[in-house]
Motif scaffolding. Structure first.
Motif, PDB file in Angstrom:
ATOM      1  N   ASN A   1      45.512  -0.438  86.446  1.00 28.55           N
ATOM      2  CA  ASN A   1      46.658  -0.590  85.909  1.00 28.55           C
ATOM      3  C   ASN A   1      47.629  -1.789  86.720  1.00 28.55           C
ATOM      4  O   ASN A   1      48.060  -1.317  87.633  1.00 28.55           O
ATOM      5  N   ASN A   2      47.671  -2.895  86.095  1.00 32.63           N
ATOM      6  CA  ASN A   2      48.390  -3.935  86.721  1.00 32.63           C
ATOM      7  C   ASN A   2      49.651  -4.187  86.082  1.00 32.63           C
ATOM      8  O   ASN A   2      50.035  -5.123  85.219  1.00 32.63           O
ATOM      9  N   GLU A   3      50.451  -3.264  86.245  1.00 33.60           N
ATOM     10  CA  GLU A   3      51.745  -3.384  85.477  1.00 33.60           C
ATOM     11  C   GLU A   3      52.608  -4.632  85.847  1.00 33.60           C
ATOM     12  O   GLU A   3      52.323  -4.955  87.042  1.00 33.60           O
ATOM     13  N   ASP A   4      53.403  -5.021  85.049  1.00 37.67           N
ATOM     14  CA  ASP A   4      54.277  -6.374  85.461  1.00 37.67           C
ATOM     15  C   ASP A   4      54.970  -6.190  86.923  1.00 37.67           C
ATOM     16  O   ASP A   4      55.490  -4.963  87.119  1.00 37.67           O
ATOM     17  N   GLY A   5      54.563  -6.975  87.618  1.00 33.59           N
ATOM     18  CA  GLY A   5      55.377  -7.063  88.773  1.00 33.59           C
ATOM     19  C   GLY A   5      54.567  -6.354  89.860  1.00 33.59           C
ATOM     20  O   GLY A   5      54.816  -6.539  91.133  1.00 33.59           O
ATOM     21  N   SER A   6      53.344  -5.453  89.376  1.00 28.99           N
ATOM     22  CA  SER A   6      52.869  -4.791  90.676  1.00 28.99           C
ATOM     23  C   SER A   6      51.932  -6.056  91.465  1.00 28.99           C
ATOM     24  O   SER A   6      51.461  -6.992  90.731  1.00 28.99           O
ATOM     25  N   ASP A   7      51.689  -5.848  92.469  1.00 35.10           N
ATOM     26  CA  ASP A   7      50.657  -6.921  93.351  1.00 35.10           C
ATOM     27  C   ASP A   7      49.362  -6.399  92.975  1.00 35.10           C
ATOM     28  O   ASP A   7      48.897  -5.431  93.346  1.00 35.10           O
ATOM     29  N   VAL A   8      48.814  -7.491  92.268  1.00 34.96           N
ATOM     30  CA  VAL A   8      47.398  -7.022  91.820  1.00 34.96           C
ATOM     31  C   VAL A   8      46.423  -6.990  92.988  1.00 34.96           C
ATOM     32  O   VAL A   8      45.669  -6.183  92.910  1.00 34.96           O
ATOM     33  N   LYS A   9      46.496  -7.742  93.884  1.00 33.95           N
ATOM     34  CA  LYS A   9      45.454  -7.745  95.153  1.00 33.95           C
ATOM     35  C   LYS A   9      45.755  -6.306  95.856  1.00 33.95           C
ATOM     36  O   LYS A   9      44.821  -5.709  96.252  1.00 33.95           O
TER      37      LYS A   9
END
Ligand code: TTP
Length: 574
Positions: free
Chosen positions: A200-208
């Motif tokens: 879950n890569n919600e907007d704004g979350s740091d993907v790495k």
């Protein structure tokens, strides 16, 4: 057949090997054919999942031919570039397109002139040419460089000129035991760039950061912990490939080959995608059926047209028995399995090709319409094939047993225009002249059958009413020379009777002959059922297979040496 949703016994989960074994759905390991007709492609067969705790990677080179050309001409790096075929008509057909060029809308289906219109600055590089056809040896050798690096961490199967499967289970288990990622303080940057399906890569979350947390999870189940190791191993291997060859590649990491292959193309270029166990259903639910390996052809069309299956997820509504009724026991089970992400196919430890082939297409006005024209091209193709066989013999001490001829043809005035030119096989005899002679006999046998007894009137060498639009020869059933054979001459001597017995007249090519060959007895049927991996996308063929890792010059010298040796042996013997 209509959909019978109510009859379904759809399981709401993915099945493991043991489930499949318990239910007795193990495949037989044999191939059957759709509709049972000879000559049609082999139908997929279910194999039980050997374990759902495997770590399998599919590595696919990015715009491979372009990268090979850019390494040769580094000034092309970063520029929109495409590799074009030998035929110069309208600038040649594009066979590989760089990612920079793709941004301008350039596609593989275009010709050079069209690509120039779309993007005037595109750099078009012609594929190397030998014997009047594309010479793929440089690409094969480049692929071999990559394979030799990827094979360092696990069982490696070279699937095509630029694709490799890896079984990294042992390496992952070892990492988990010795230095589990959950305890690692730093995770490699390349690994952190991985795409994890379902994360879950919600907007704004740091993907790495999300990837780091996923890799570090202590409460993950064993399968996901192994996949976390797979992420690190594959990232490291890809970086090693870049360092040693200057090529980028993309990868899919999953618990079976089917899922790994699906994932490798999802994020290109130079990225890797992981399919955790929990994301399999989500991935398959909406996946168009034709995107699935082995469903791009007639079987996929039948699924769409006959039972209204458009996505892999749509298959879930059919009970296994219904699929078996429609497509046969093995294929029905295979379909039932793939809908659930089950695939037991093993990564075969194979760094060398299963077959060698050489082909060329003759589209439109360039169709071959006379027997001498066909013979001329067959001779070219056989010369290339013979060179590669000698190289294989010299380098790997392997020998091929079957020669196959494939052709595509048309008949201009014929009610039976759908009829295919039959592929023909015979035992393979070494030596360019013999391969040429045998291939020509195969062609003539195929032509006789294709045009029918009354179908084609020939006048001298000119045949009316037919044209050949593609030709290819391939050598298969390649096996190592048995250990203990003290010399190649002895080996060939031992095989002489079988190799020559069925070649006394061209009529024998059509008969089913059982021959005694080292690998056991073989049947040569009228229509060879297993086509080699040869595609004819444009005017030249491209052959998805491999040759050993050799320097080109060295290959030529070796080839000459082997050719001389072989010829003198054969002369002495026969
Ligand atoms: P692909 O792996 O299909 O494509 P690609 O590597 O060019 O690009 P991608 O990054 O999208 O994977 O094919 C590998 C090579 O095989 C390709 O570089 C050129 C050759 N090829 C042909 O010659 N003809 C064809 O029709 C295709 C599909 C590929």
């Amino acid at each position: 057949m209509t959909k019978t949703i109510t009859e379904c016994r759809v399981a709401p989960r993915f099945y493991s090997r043991n489930d499949v074994l318990r239910s007795g759905r193990a495949g037989t390991g044999h191939y059957r054919r759709f509709g049972g007709k000879r000559g049609e492609r082999a139908m997929p067969v279910a194999k039980p999942e050997s374990s759902d705790s495997r770590v399998i990677a599919h590595v696919d080179m990015d715009c491979f031919y372009v990268q090979v050309e850019q390494r040769k001409q580094p000034q092309l790096r970063g520029l929109p570039t495409a590799v074009v075929q030998y035929n110069e008509w309208k600038g040649g057909a594009l066979i590989a397109v760089s990612y920079e060029a793709r941004k301008f809308g350039i596609k593989r289906s275009m010709r050079g002139e069209e690509a120039k219109e779309v993007c005037p600055q595109v750099q078009l590089v012609q594929v190397p040419v030998a014997r009047g056809k594309a010479d793929l040896s440089g690409y094969r050798n480049a692929g071999s460089e990559v394979v030799s690096i990827l094979a360092r961490r696990g069982r490696c199967e070279r699937a095509s000129i630029d694709e490799v499967y890896l079984d990294l289970t042992d390496a992952a288990e070892m990492m988990l035991a010795d230095n589990p990622p959950q305890g690692m303080e730093t995770i490699d940057e390349e690994a952190l760039k991985s795409h994890i399906l379902g994360l879950n890569n919600e907007d704004g979350s740091d993907v790495k950061e999300n990837v780091r947390k996923w890799i570090h999870r202590h409460n993950a189940d064993h399968r996901d912990k192994l996949l976390a190791c797979g992420i690190l191993i594959v990232a490291e291997l890809r970086m090693q490939v870049l360092k040693e060859t200057e090529f980028t590649c993309s990868a899919g990491i999953a618990h079976n080959k089917m899922l790994a292959k699906l994932a490798s193309g999802m994020n290109k270029p130079a990225q890797q995608t992981v399919v955790p166990f929990s994301s399999v259903k989500g991935l398959l639910d909406t996946l168009p059926i034709r995107k699935m390996k082995q469903l791009g052809g007639k079987l996929g069309i039948s699924l769409q047209m006959d039972i209204g299956v458009n996505t892999v997820g749509d298959l879930l509504q059919f009970p296994e028995e219904k699929l078996q009724e429609r497509y046969g026991i093995n294929t029905g089970t295979w379909l039932w399995n793939i809908a659930r992400g089950i695939s037991g196919e093993e990564v075969e430890g194979r760094l060398l090709p299963k077959s060698h082939g050489s082909g060329k297409t003759f589209p439109g006005p360039r169709a071959l319409k006379t027997v001498p024209a066909v013979q001329h091209w067959l001779n070219q193709l056989c010369e290339e094939l013979s060179e590669r066989l000698c190289s294989d013999l010299d380098q790997n001490k392997r020998i091929a047993h079957t020669l196959t001829l494939h052709a595509r043809a048309y008949k201009s005035s014929d009610s039976d225009s759908q009829k295919k030119f039959p592929s023909k096989s015979c035992p393979l005899r070494y030596g360019t002249a013999k391969i040429q002679e045998d291939a020509f006999n195969l062609f003539q046998a195929g032509l006789r059958e294709y045009i029918g007894f009354y179908g084609g009137k020939t006048r001298g060498s000119h045949c009316r009413g037919w044209g050949i639009t593609s030709l290819s020869v391939s050598a298969s059933k390649i096996v190592p020379i048995p250990s203990g054979t003290c010399s190649i001459a002895k080996y060939f001597h031992g095989q002489s009777t079988s190799h020559f017995s069925s070649m006394q007249s061209s009529d024998n090519l059509n008969t089913e002959a059982t021959l005694s060959l080292p690998s056991g007895s073989e049947c040569y049927s009228e229509v060879n059922l297993s086509e080699p991996k040869i595609d004819f996308p444009k005017e030249e063929s491209w052959i998805k297979d491999t040759v050993p890792d050799l320097d080109l010059q060295e290959q030529k010298v070796n080839f000459l040496k082997t050719k001389l040796l072989l010829f003198s042996f054969l002369q002495i013997l026969f």
